[in-house]
Design an enzyme around this catalytic site. Sequence first.
Site, PDB file in Angstrom:
ATOM      1  N   ASP A  80      -9.137 -50.563  67.797  1.00 13.83           N
ATOM      2  CA  ASP A  80      -8.402 -50.728  69.060  1.00 13.83           C
ATOM      3  C   ASP A  80      -8.826 -49.695  70.095  1.00 13.83           C
ATOM      4  O   ASP A  80      -9.361 -48.628  69.755  1.00 13.83           O
ATOM      5  CB  ASP A  80      -6.885 -50.649  68.825  1.00 13.83           C
ATOM      6  N   GLU A 145      -4.694 -47.464  65.833  1.00 16.88           N
ATOM      7  CA  GLU A 145      -4.697 -45.992  65.845  1.00 16.88           C
ATOM      8  C   GLU A 145      -4.126 -45.471  67.150  1.00 16.88           C
ATOM      9  O   GLU A 145      -3.437 -44.456  67.175  1.00 16.88           O
ATOM     10  CB  GLU A 145      -6.132 -45.471  65.655  1.00 16.88           C
TER      11      GLU A 145
HETATM   12 ZN    ZN Z   1      -9.772 -42.647  68.873  1.00 17.99          ZN
END
Ligand code: ZN
Length: 399
Positions: A80, A145
């Site tokens: 992401d 994340e």
């Molecule tokens: Zn990162």
Amino acid sequence: MASKYENNPAIKNFVEYLKIPSVQPNINYDECVAFLTKQANSLGLAVKVYEVVPRKPIVVLTWPGKDPKLPSILLNSHMDVVPVFEKSWTYPPFSAHIDDEGKIFARGSQDMKCVGIQYLEAIRRLQDQGVQLKRTIHISFVPDEEIGGHDGMKKFVVTSEFKALNVGFALDEGMASPTDEFIIFNGERSIWQIHVHCTGQPGHGSLLIPNTAGEKLRYIINKFMDMREQEKKVLDSNPKLTIGDVTTINMTQIYGGIQSNVVPEKLTVVFDIRLAVTSDLDKFEKMVQKWCKEAGEGVTFEFEQKNPMIECTKTDNTNPYWVAFKSAADALNLKLDRRIFPGGTDSRYVRGVGIPAIGFSPMNNTPVLLHDHDEFLKADIFLTGIDIYEKIIASVANV
Ligand code: ZN
């Protein structure tokens, strides 16, 4: 010059990955999974997709080692990227435009699609040389994340599937460095977010009634801000220290009250605190308790986040993976600057289950543009990063 890079197969893969708009929030990861599956097939690697949380795939490619019983090496990256303000970009953020200087512009070019592709290209080169490494390598691509990893790495590390990977050492993201040096990270601070509730005698705004919420709030703010000032002094007094070496405190929210002429029953202040790896968490909590008591009756606090202290990964002779990492870096004449990561990455979850992890994104002579407009990485820096990983991966996987 741009066309010189456009035909490079590693750059082509990088550009293709950058063009997938896996941007927060509410990401559909299907395109990433399809892309990575294609990569796995081209490398002849087995691929597994774990869905600890539905629609939040964790893609793991595996290259078996000569001795698959030995603990494995995990090469982790996240799929992401953070949102963009498209108007502030010179080129569209998911176009992966390469300019005349070889700069590849895209969201994720530094954070951290570069690293994911560099792992794969380094492995491709090792395979082309007919090399087989001692330890098995797992290359993981995780979701979310950028929103804390709660539905990604955090949950994955406690599953039996993760345990079955038998990971002995992990590499994950670091950060670009504007100088010649490469920055590596071996630890992270503990994130605490505290709401301090101050209650008091309500009344008319025209009076000077005793025991008000505002007086107590002021006491609390002063205590936290005094400590902030002290930490700032410590940081400013020593040029060797970086932000990750001190405790940071910021007042991030104040809420409460009902009307301008009514003394409120309650006011709340919120602090975002990142506790240095050298701090004593129990002692700090006791100090907050003491401040609340001193502030007066009815002052309490609660945690929005209270992360434990996680041991830093050793960067000495007691850690054979570090020794291997360092010797590969030395052979390449890399200048390393070891630091504590200023924010939080998925490494904290990996370290939290007792696995040593180093944060390293091989980008020197590069401005730090993660999460910024016009994020870019120069093609030659990207390609040199593959050379670097080729040596480092071989070294740590042969421990
Ligand atoms: Zn990162």
